[in-house]
Write a protein that holds these residues in place. Structure first.
Motif, PDB file in Angstrom:
ATOM      1  N   ILE A  20       0.602  -1.155   0.035  1.00 27.24           N
ATOM      2  CA  ILE A  20       0.100  -0.323   0.207  1.00 27.24           C
ATOM      3  C   ILE A  20       0.503   1.479  -0.004  1.00 27.24           C
ATOM      4  O   ILE A  20       0.793   2.350  -0.537  1.00 27.24           O
ATOM      5  CB  ILE A  20      -0.971  -0.472   1.563  1.00 27.24           C
ATOM      6  CG1 ILE A  20      -1.772  -0.891   1.425  1.00 27.24           C
ATOM      7  CG2 ILE A  20      -1.297   1.150   0.982  1.00 27.24           C
ATOM      8  CD1 ILE A  20      -2.930  -1.613   2.601  1.00 27.24           C
ATOM      9  N   ARG A  40      12.621   0.156   6.041  1.00 28.23           N
ATOM     10  CA  ARG A  40      13.772  -0.510   6.894  1.00 28.23           C
ATOM     11  C   ARG A  40      14.471  -1.062   5.790  1.00 28.23           C
ATOM     12  O   ARG A  40      15.774  -0.059   5.672  1.00 28.23           O
ATOM     13  CB  ARG A  40      13.467  -1.725   7.430  1.00 28.23           C
ATOM     14  CG  ARG A  40      13.179  -1.226   9.155  1.00 28.23           C
ATOM     15  CD  ARG A  40      13.257  -3.096  10.058  1.00 28.23           C
ATOM     16  NE  ARG A  40      11.408  -3.455   8.598  1.00 28.23           N
ATOM     17  CZ  ARG A  40      11.464  -4.797   9.440  1.00 28.23           C
ATOM     18  NH1 ARG A  40      11.675  -5.411  10.368  1.00 28.23           N
ATOM     19  NH2 ARG A  40      10.732  -5.137   8.581  1.00 28.23           N
ATOM     20  N   LEU A  70      10.806   1.536  12.317  1.00 28.07           N
ATOM     21  CA  LEU A  70       9.544   1.848  13.753  1.00 28.07           C
ATOM     22  C   LEU A  70       9.597   1.662  14.790  1.00 28.07           C
ATOM     23  O   LEU A  70       9.413   2.235  15.895  1.00 28.07           O
ATOM     24  CB  LEU A  70       8.222   1.315  12.882  1.00 28.07           C
ATOM     25  CG  LEU A  70       7.762   2.336  11.825  1.00 28.07           C
ATOM     26  CD1 LEU A  70       6.672   2.032  10.745  1.00 28.07           C
ATOM     27  CD2 LEU A  70       7.174   3.869  12.528  1.00 28.07           C
ATOM     28  N   GLY A  97       3.968   2.236   7.934  1.00 29.07           N
ATOM     29  CA  GLY A  97       3.583   0.867   8.354  1.00 29.07           C
ATOM     30  C   GLY A  97       3.608  -0.180   9.203  1.00 29.07           C
ATOM     31  O   GLY A  97       3.358  -0.084  10.138  1.00 29.07           O
ATOM     32  N   GLY A  98       3.073  -1.472   8.546  1.00 30.20           N
ATOM     33  CA  GLY A  98       2.776  -2.326   9.627  1.00 30.20           C
ATOM     34  C   GLY A  98       3.526  -3.643   9.795  1.00 30.20           C
ATOM     35  O   GLY A  98       3.678  -3.952   8.397  1.00 30.20           O
ATOM     36  N   ARG A  99       3.001  -4.762  10.205  1.00 33.13           N
ATOM     37  CA  ARG A  99       2.997  -6.135   9.859  1.00 33.13           C
ATOM     38  C   ARG A  99       1.776  -6.989  10.712  1.00 33.13           C
ATOM     39  O   ARG A  99       1.302  -6.045  11.987  1.00 33.13           O
ATOM     40  CB  ARG A  99       4.294  -6.944  10.445  1.00 33.13           C
ATOM     41  CG  ARG A  99       5.468  -6.334  10.131  1.00 33.13           C
ATOM     42  CD  ARG A  99       6.884  -7.121  10.390  1.00 33.13           C
ATOM     43  NE  ARG A  99       6.513  -8.473   9.986  1.00 33.13           N
ATOM     44  CZ  ARG A  99       7.547  -9.016  10.392  1.00 33.13           C
ATOM     45  NH1 ARG A  99       8.581  -8.516  10.794  1.00 33.13           N
ATOM     46  NH2 ARG A  99       7.738 -10.966   9.875  1.00 33.13           N
ATOM     47  N   LEU A 119       5.717  -2.226  17.335  1.00 32.97           N
ATOM     48  CA  LEU A 119       5.569  -2.235  15.994  1.00 32.97           C
ATOM     49  C   LEU A 119       4.574  -0.734  14.908  1.00 32.97           C
ATOM     50  O   LEU A 119       4.544  -0.038  15.234  1.00 32.97           O
ATOM     51  CB  LEU A 119       6.260  -2.722  14.703  1.00 32.97           C
ATOM     52  CG  LEU A 119       5.756  -2.796  13.004  1.00 32.97           C
ATOM     53  CD1 LEU A 119       6.829  -1.813  13.104  1.00 32.97           C
ATOM     54  CD2 LEU A 119       5.641  -4.130  12.201  1.00 32.97           C
ATOM     55  N   TYR A 161      -2.256  -8.681  16.251  1.00 32.18           N
ATOM     56  CA  TYR A 161      -2.472  -7.611  15.223  1.00 32.18           C
ATOM     57  C   TYR A 161      -3.818  -7.148  15.373  1.00 32.18           C
ATOM     58  O   TYR A 161      -3.452  -5.882  15.713  1.00 32.18           O
ATOM     59  CB  TYR A 161      -2.697  -8.946  13.581  1.00 32.18           C
ATOM     60  CG  TYR A 161      -2.254  -7.548  12.806  1.00 32.18           C
ATOM     61  CD1 TYR A 161      -1.833  -6.504  12.278  1.00 32.18           C
ATOM     62  CD2 TYR A 161      -4.391  -7.444  11.664  1.00 32.18           C
ATOM     63  CE1 TYR A 161      -1.888  -5.955  11.487  1.00 32.18           C
ATOM     64  CE2 TYR A 161      -4.227  -6.148  10.911  1.00 32.18           C
ATOM     65  CZ  TYR A 161      -3.141  -5.190  10.367  1.00 32.18           C
ATOM     66  OH  TYR A 161      -3.745  -5.019   9.425  1.00 32.18           O
ATOM     67  N   ILE A 199       1.191  -8.450   2.673  1.00 28.24           N
ATOM     68  CA  ILE A 199       1.143  -8.635   4.806  1.00 28.24           C
ATOM     69  C   ILE A 199       1.341  -9.919   4.879  1.00 28.24           C
ATOM     70  O   ILE A 199       1.778  -9.985   5.830  1.00 28.24           O
ATOM     71  CB  ILE A 199       0.242  -7.806   4.494  1.00 28.24           C
ATOM     72  CG1 ILE A 199      -0.111  -7.542   5.812  1.00 28.24           C
ATOM     73  CG2 ILE A 199      -1.399  -8.204   3.858  1.00 28.24           C
ATOM     74  CD1 ILE A 199      -0.059  -5.869   6.714  1.00 28.24           C
TER      75      ILE A 199
END
Ligand SMILES: NC(=O)c1ccc[n+]([C@@H]2O[C@H](COP(=O)([O-])OP(=O)(O)OC[C@H]3O[C@@H](n4cnc5c(N)ncnc54)[C@H](OP(=O)(O)O)[C@@H]3O)[C@@H](O)[C@H]2O)c1
Length: 297
Positions: A20, A40, A70, A97-99, A119, A161, A199
């Motif tokens: 995204i 990163r 982050l 940003g994220g997981r 994060l 999450y 993702i």
């Protein structure tokens, strides 16, 4: 208003090396904004920058590649200063940003839950805290956070999450009320459903050192370009919260919001299937979402 309100702005996008955030960089560069690309992996950011320069309406001086972790909160102040030194202002911060996560609580190491909060939640809070004083000084700016349907609903295999995204939603809804004296500062929560990206590939599993590594079928997910186009409209109009998804996924969010008792019942039924698929090694997402879509059609 449409996204043609945005040109000339300075936009800082985290998670710009993939999915995204990457697509957002392309669409913003076509509009002619100044871009700060963070994530990163510097080489991936350089690749995104090259593509922005090839296809966009921007010049070399309009794009700053700024590697950023982050999770490393001590670096966020320095990074913010670097952006201000380069462009003199930050009009829009896109916390993207994220997981994600695919694992059952009982099998999952606590480090995974810690990582998701560090994060997705604390990293985002920290960067926002660094940028906000500058927006307050100018009495204008937009803080846009890519949340998720999982910030509103909850499903199995993603408890950490879901928790991080629920936390983000609560945080930014509260922050908006703190900024009531600054009507020029907008806080937008963008909640997408399933969207084509890396993702699932990058999702954490039972151990923090092991990503899922198999993105599975993406055909049932919304095209990244469509999601990002709607994100631009959100930014141009300072919308407080948007839910971006195809049916029937959107319907599930409406159920959670307006008829939670029904939502819990349905989620239990569908969730059982999702867990069964996951345990038998079948692509849990794909079969779960395809099952939902089939029922809807
Ligand atoms: N795709 C969906 O279905 C969906 C649905 C709802 C919400 N979302 C949200 O959309 C956002 C973007 O995800 P995506 O779908 O585009 O996934 P993606 O393709 O995996 O991209 C994730 C981005 O986050 C960055 N990132 C990961 N860890 C980071 C860290 N420690 N520090 C800085 N950046 C980091 C990655 O870059 P590096 O690895 O280079 O650091 C990458 O650029 C996420 O917040 C996700 O929760 C996605």
């Amino acid at each position: 208003m449409n996204e043609r309100e945005l040109p000339g702005m300075v936009v800082w996008v985290t998670g710009a090396s993939s999915g995204i955030g990457e697509e957002l960089a392309y669409q913003l560069s076509k509009l002619g904004v100044s871009l700060v690309l963070s994530a990163r992996r510097e080489h991936e950011l350089e690749r995104v920058k090259r593509k922005c320069l090839e296809n966009g309406n921007v010049k070399e001086k309009d794009i700053l590649v700024l590697p950023l972790d982050l999770m490393d909160r001590s670096s966020h102040e320095v990074a913010t200063k670097a952006v201000l030194r380069e462009f003199g202002r930050i009009d829009i911060l896109v916390n993207n940003g994220g997981r994600s996560q695919r694992s059952l609580l009982v099998d999952t190491n606590m480090d995974v839950f810690k990582e998701l909060i560090e994060l997705n939640y604390l990293g985002t809070v920290s960067l926002t805290k660094c940028v906000l004083p500058h927006m307050i000084e100018r009495r204008q700016g937009k803080i846009v956070t890519v949340n998720s349907f999982m910030g509103i609903i909850s499903v199995p295999l993603s408890s950490g999450y879901c928790a991080s995204k629920h936390a983000l939603r609560g945080f930014f809804n509260s922050l908006r009320t703190e900024l009531v004296e600054y009507p020029g500062i907008a806080v937008s929560n963008i909640c997408p459903g399933p969207v084509q990206s890396q993702i699932v590939n990058n999702a954490l599993g039972e151990e923090v050192t092991k990503a899922v590594g198999n993105g599975g079928d993406q055909s049932y997910k919304m095209a990244t370009s469509r999601c990002v186009r709607l994100m631009l409209v959100t930014m141009a109009n300072d919308l407080k919260e948007v839910w971006i998804g195809d049916q029937p996924f959107l319907l599930v969010v409406y159920l959670w919001q307006y008829m939670p008792t029904w939502a819990w019942w349905i989620t239990n039924k569908l969730g059982k299937k999702r867990i069964e698929n996951f345990k038998s090694g079948v692509d849990a997402d794909s079969s779960y979402f395809k099952f939902l879509k089939k029922k809807h059609d």
